[in-house]
Design a protein around this motif. Structure first.
Motif, PDB file in Angstrom:
ATOM      1  N   ASP A 149      66.096 101.997 104.480  1.00  0.00           N
ATOM      2  CA  ASP A 149      65.185 100.896 104.779  1.00  0.00           C
ATOM      3  C   ASP A 149      64.320 100.574 103.568  1.00  0.00           C
ATOM      4  OD1 ASP A 149      63.941  98.924 106.367  1.00  0.00           O
ATOM      5  OD2 ASP A 149      62.353 100.304 106.966  1.00  0.00           O
ATOM      6  N   LEU A 150      63.802 101.617 102.926  1.00  0.00           N
ATOM      7  CA  LEU A 150      62.994 101.415 101.726  1.00  0.00           C
ATOM      8  C   LEU A 150      63.815 100.744 100.623  1.00  0.00           C
ATOM      9  CD1 LEU A 150      61.119 104.849 101.610  1.00  0.00           C
ATOM     10  CD2 LEU A 150      60.122 102.631 102.140  1.00  0.00           C
ATOM     11  N   ALA A 151      65.068 101.163 100.476  1.00  0.00           N
ATOM     12  CA  ALA A 151      65.932 100.587  99.446  1.00  0.00           C
ATOM     13  C   ALA A 151      66.168  99.104  99.705  1.00  0.00           C
ATOM     14  CB  ALA A 151      67.265 101.335  99.405  1.00  0.00           C
ATOM     15  N   PHE A 152      66.305  98.726 100.971  1.00  0.00           N
ATOM     16  CA  PHE A 152      66.534  97.318 101.302  1.00  0.00           C
ATOM     17  C   PHE A 152      65.328  96.463 100.914  1.00  0.00           C
ATOM     18  CE2 PHE A 152      66.511  93.549 103.908  1.00  0.00           C
ATOM     19  CZ  PHE A 152      67.851  93.157 103.963  1.00  0.00           C
ATOM     20  N   HIS A 153      64.136  96.917 101.289  1.00  0.00           N
ATOM     21  CA  HIS A 153      62.940  96.131 101.006  1.00  0.00           C
ATOM     22  C   HIS A 153      62.623  96.108  99.515  1.00  0.00           C
ATOM     23  CE1 HIS A 153      61.766  95.232 105.140  1.00  0.00           C
ATOM     24  NE2 HIS A 153      62.329  96.386 105.425  1.00  0.00           N
ATOM     25  N   ARG A 154      62.967  97.171  98.824  1.00  0.00           N
ATOM     26  CA  ARG A 154      62.788  97.200  97.372  1.00  0.00           C
ATOM     27  C   ARG A 154      63.734  96.189  96.715  1.00  0.00           C
ATOM     28  NH1 ARG A 154      64.522 102.113  96.504  1.00  0.00           N
ATOM     29  NH2 ARG A 154      62.591 103.032  97.280  1.00  0.00           N
ATOM     30  N   ALA A 155      64.971  96.159  97.186  1.00  0.00           N
ATOM     31  CA  ALA A 155      65.961  95.224  96.640  1.00  0.00           C
ATOM     32  C   ALA A 155      65.568  93.776  96.930  1.00  0.00           C
ATOM     33  CB  ALA A 155      67.336  95.532  97.229  1.00  0.00           C
ATOM     34  N   LEU A 156      64.962  93.544  98.085  1.00  0.00           N
ATOM     35  CA  LEU A 156      64.545  92.191  98.440  1.00  0.00           C
ATOM     36  C   LEU A 156      63.491  91.677  97.462  1.00  0.00           C
ATOM     37  CD1 LEU A 156      64.645  89.817 100.466  1.00  0.00           C
ATOM     38  CD2 LEU A 156      62.769  90.939 101.703  1.00  0.00           C
ATOM     39  N   LEU A 157      62.484  92.503  97.183  1.00  0.00           N
ATOM     40  CA  LEU A 157      61.445  92.081  96.246  1.00  0.00           C
ATOM     41  C   LEU A 157      62.003  91.914  94.838  1.00  0.00           C
ATOM     42  CD1 LEU A 157      58.281  94.121  97.327  1.00  0.00           C
ATOM     43  CD2 LEU A 157      58.862  91.753  97.834  1.00  0.00           C
ATOM     44  N   ASP A 158      62.909  92.813  94.451  1.00  0.00           N
ATOM     45  CA  ASP A 158      63.504  92.702  93.113  1.00  0.00           C
ATOM     46  C   ASP A 158      64.314  91.417  92.982  1.00  0.00           C
ATOM     47  OD1 ASP A 158      62.407  95.079  92.286  1.00  0.00           O
ATOM     48  OD2 ASP A 158      64.212  96.274  92.639  1.00  0.00           O
ATOM     49  N   ALA A 159      64.920  90.964  94.095  1.00  0.00           N
ATOM     50  CA  ALA A 159      65.748  89.755  94.064  1.00  0.00           C
ATOM     51  C   ALA A 159      64.914  88.500  93.831  1.00  0.00           C
ATOM     52  CB  ALA A 159      66.533  89.625  95.370  1.00  0.00           C
ATOM     53  N   ALA A 160      63.597  88.603  93.999  1.00  0.00           N
ATOM     54  CA  ALA A 160      62.716  87.461  93.734  1.00  0.00           C
ATOM     55  C   ALA A 160      62.544  87.231  92.237  1.00  0.00           C
ATOM     56  CB  ALA A 160      61.354  87.679  94.383  1.00  0.00           C
ATOM     57  N   HIS A 161      62.861  88.253  91.440  1.00  0.00           N
ATOM     58  CA  HIS A 161      62.770  88.166  89.985  1.00  0.00           C
ATOM     59  C   HIS A 161      61.391  87.702  89.514  1.00  0.00           C
ATOM     60  CE1 HIS A 161      66.953  89.178  89.164  1.00  0.00           C
ATOM     61  NE2 HIS A 161      67.225  88.514  90.289  1.00  0.00           N
ATOM     62  N   ASN A 162      60.399  88.365  90.077  1.00  0.00           N
ATOM     63  CA  ASN A 162      59.009  88.160  89.663  1.00  0.00           C
ATOM     64  C   ASN A 162      58.443  89.558  89.440  1.00  0.00           C
ATOM     65  OD1 ASN A 162      56.039  88.118  90.090  1.00  0.00           O
ATOM     66  ND2 ASN A 162      56.345  85.938  90.459  1.00  0.00           N
ATOM     67  N   GLU A 163      58.126  89.887  88.195  1.00  0.00           N
ATOM     68  CA  GLU A 163      57.724  91.260  87.867  1.00  0.00           C
ATOM     69  C   GLU A 163      56.500  91.708  88.653  1.00  0.00           C
ATOM     70  OE1 GLU A 163      57.239  91.653  83.685  1.00  0.00           O
ATOM     71  OE2 GLU A 163      59.389  92.013  83.332  1.00  0.00           O
ATOM     72  N   LEU A 164      55.518  90.832  88.798  1.00  0.00           N
ATOM     73  CA  LEU A 164      54.306  91.217  89.516  1.00  0.00           C
ATOM     74  C   LEU A 164      54.593  91.420  90.998  1.00  0.00           C
ATOM     75  CD1 LEU A 164      51.635  88.900  87.832  1.00  0.00           C
ATOM     76  CD2 LEU A 164      52.202  91.278  87.315  1.00  0.00           C
ATOM     77  N   LEU A 165      55.433  90.560  91.562  1.00  0.00           N
ATOM     78  CA  LEU A 165      55.789  90.706  92.970  1.00  0.00           C
ATOM     79  C   LEU A 165      56.575  91.996  93.192  1.00  0.00           C
ATOM     80  CD1 LEU A 165      55.561  89.299  95.704  1.00  0.00           C
ATOM     81  CD2 LEU A 165      57.715  88.131  95.213  1.00  0.00           C
ATOM     82  N   SER A 166      57.441  92.339  92.259  1.00  0.00           N
ATOM     83  CA  SER A 166      58.206  93.578  92.378  1.00  0.00           C
ATOM     84  C   SER A 166      57.295  94.792  92.402  1.00  0.00           C
ATOM     85  CB  SER A 166      59.205  93.705  91.218  1.00  0.00           C
ATOM     86  OG  SER A 166      60.252  92.776  91.345  1.00  0.00           O
ATOM     87  N   ARG A 167      56.173  94.700  91.675  1.00  0.00           N
ATOM     88  CA  ARG A 167      55.248  95.841  91.642  1.00  0.00           C
ATOM     89  C   ARG A 167      54.583  96.076  93.002  1.00  0.00           C
ATOM     90  NH1 ARG A 167      57.886  95.826  87.887  1.00  0.00           N
ATOM     91  NH2 ARG A 167      57.394  96.270  85.711  1.00  0.00           N
ATOM     92  N   MET A 168      54.610  95.069  93.853  1.00  0.00           N
ATOM     93  CA  MET A 168      54.033  95.234  95.191  1.00  0.00           C
ATOM     94  C   MET A 168      54.831  96.206  96.041  1.00  0.00           C
ATOM     95  SD  MET A 168      51.252  93.615  95.251  1.00  0.00           S
ATOM     96  CE  MET A 168      50.918  93.753  97.016  1.00  0.00           C
ATOM     97  N   GLU A 169      56.009  96.561  95.557  1.00  0.00           N
ATOM     98  CA  GLU A 169      56.798  97.535  96.304  1.00  0.00           C
ATOM     99  C   GLU A 169      56.060  98.871  96.404  1.00  0.00           C
ATOM    100  OE1 GLU A 169      59.811 100.064  93.612  1.00  0.00           O
ATOM    101  OE2 GLU A 169      60.265  97.927  93.604  1.00  0.00           O
ATOM    102  N   VAL A 170      55.158  99.146  95.463  1.00  0.00           N
ATOM    103  CA  VAL A 170      54.389 100.392  95.514  1.00  0.00           C
ATOM    104  C   VAL A 170      53.569 100.446  96.795  1.00  0.00           C
ATOM    105  CG1 VAL A 170      52.559 101.727  94.424  1.00  0.00           C
ATOM    106  CG2 VAL A 170      54.273 100.586  93.014  1.00  0.00           C
ATOM    107  N   VAL A 171      52.916  99.333  97.120  1.00  0.00           N
ATOM    108  CA  VAL A 171      52.106  99.270  98.336  1.00  0.00           C
ATOM    109  C   VAL A 171      52.984  99.300  99.573  1.00  0.00           C
ATOM    110  CG1 VAL A 171      50.419  97.906  99.608  1.00  0.00           C
ATOM    111  CG2 VAL A 171      50.365  97.920  97.112  1.00  0.00           C
ATOM    112  N   ILE A 172      53.996  98.448  99.587  1.00  0.00           N
ATOM    113  CA  ILE A 172      54.844  98.337 100.764  1.00  0.00           C
ATOM    114  C   ILE A 172      55.630  99.611 101.006  1.00  0.00           C
ATOM    115  CG2 ILE A 172      56.858  97.109 101.702  1.00  0.00           C
ATOM    116  CD1 ILE A 172      55.741  94.579 100.421  1.00  0.00           C
TER     117      ILE A 172
END
Length: 255
Positions: A149-172
């Motif tokens: 589940d964590l891998a899926f949500h991490r991949a979703l944020l990475d697919a947005a291709h926004n470095e700052l948004l990807s960093r939000m994976e730490v919180v989520i």
């Protein structure tokens, strides 16, 4: 101090003292004694000094001449630090913690899904499919389901291709790990694979609106699952307390 695999004495000291502070063992403004930590943790002065230095960098405490080492106000804590997020989840997470997580997810993930639907690459889709396959293969293995589940949500944020948004994976991720442990550990929850698959399909189809709608459905189900799991735990606790009271009740005297 309980030894944790993969952590040296320094790491273990940071972990133990950080948990104590987050748990409220030392309230903000209180003075702590480094020498006492040496005795309690069974480590050297150097290990304690380095651990305190790390915790100070996270905003948890400060050391000043004449005042000693004190716990800083919660407003000064670096709450987005991955360790602090993990410690909050490890020490009896409150409804407030889960409420904050739900609000952050409601802000971040729909935006991430919308961008992912327009920016995803073949490798992004592969990562999402792999995570979804892992969720399906996990079955009743709670740990495997959590990691997938964590891998899926991490991949979703990475697919947005926004470095700052990807960093939000730490919180989520920190919050999701705690939430998933409670929900999947209960072994009684709605099947989340269909709604994840619906999200993947929307991203793959390049449909931003459908992706946002799928995230909304996913978040609603996540909230319902957590509420149901917490209700079951509450009932278990009440039954245990009732059983303990019955066991501790002294026998009535025969008149």
């Amino acid at each position: 101090m309980v030894s944790k695999p993969g952590r040296g004495l320094h790491g273990q000291a940071v972990e133990e003292l950080g948990l104590r502070i987050i748990r409220g063992d030392y309230p903000p403004g209180s003075v702590v004694d480094p020498a006492k930590f040496e005795t309690e943790l069974g480590v050297s002065k150097t290990v304690v000094r380095e651990a305190l230095r790390v915790l100070a960098a996270k905003g948890l405490l400060e050391s000043r001449q004449k005042r000693g080492t004190t716990i800083r106000p919660r407003a000064d804590w670096n709450l987005l630090d991955s360790d602090l997020l993990r410690w909050q989840g490890s020490s009896a997470p409150t409804d407030g913690f889960f409420g904050d997580l739900a609000e952050v997810r409601a802000i971040v993930e729909p935006a991430g899904a919308r961008l992912a639907a327009t920016r995803r690459t073949p490798s992004d889709l592969d990562a999402l499919r792999h995570a979804l396959d892992a969720m399906a293969a996990a079955g009743t293995d709670a740990d495997a389901m959590v990691e997938a589940d964590l891998a899926f949500h991490r991949a979703l944020l990475d697919a947005a291709h926004n470095e700052l948004l990807s960093r939000m994976e730490v919180v989520i991720e920190a919050g999701l790990r705690v939430r998933d442990r409670i929900v999947h550990g209960a072994r009684h929850f709605a099947d989340s694979i269909p709604v994840h698959r619906k999200l993947l399909d929307a991203v793959e189809a390049g449909d931003p609106d459908a992706a946002v709608a799928a995230v909304a459905s996913l978040l609603a189900q996540a909230s319902d699952d957590l509420e149901a799991a917490q209700a079951r735990e509450s009932r278990k606790d009440r039954k245990k307390r009732a059983a303990d009271v019955a066991t501790d009740t002294p026998p009535k005297e025969t008149p």
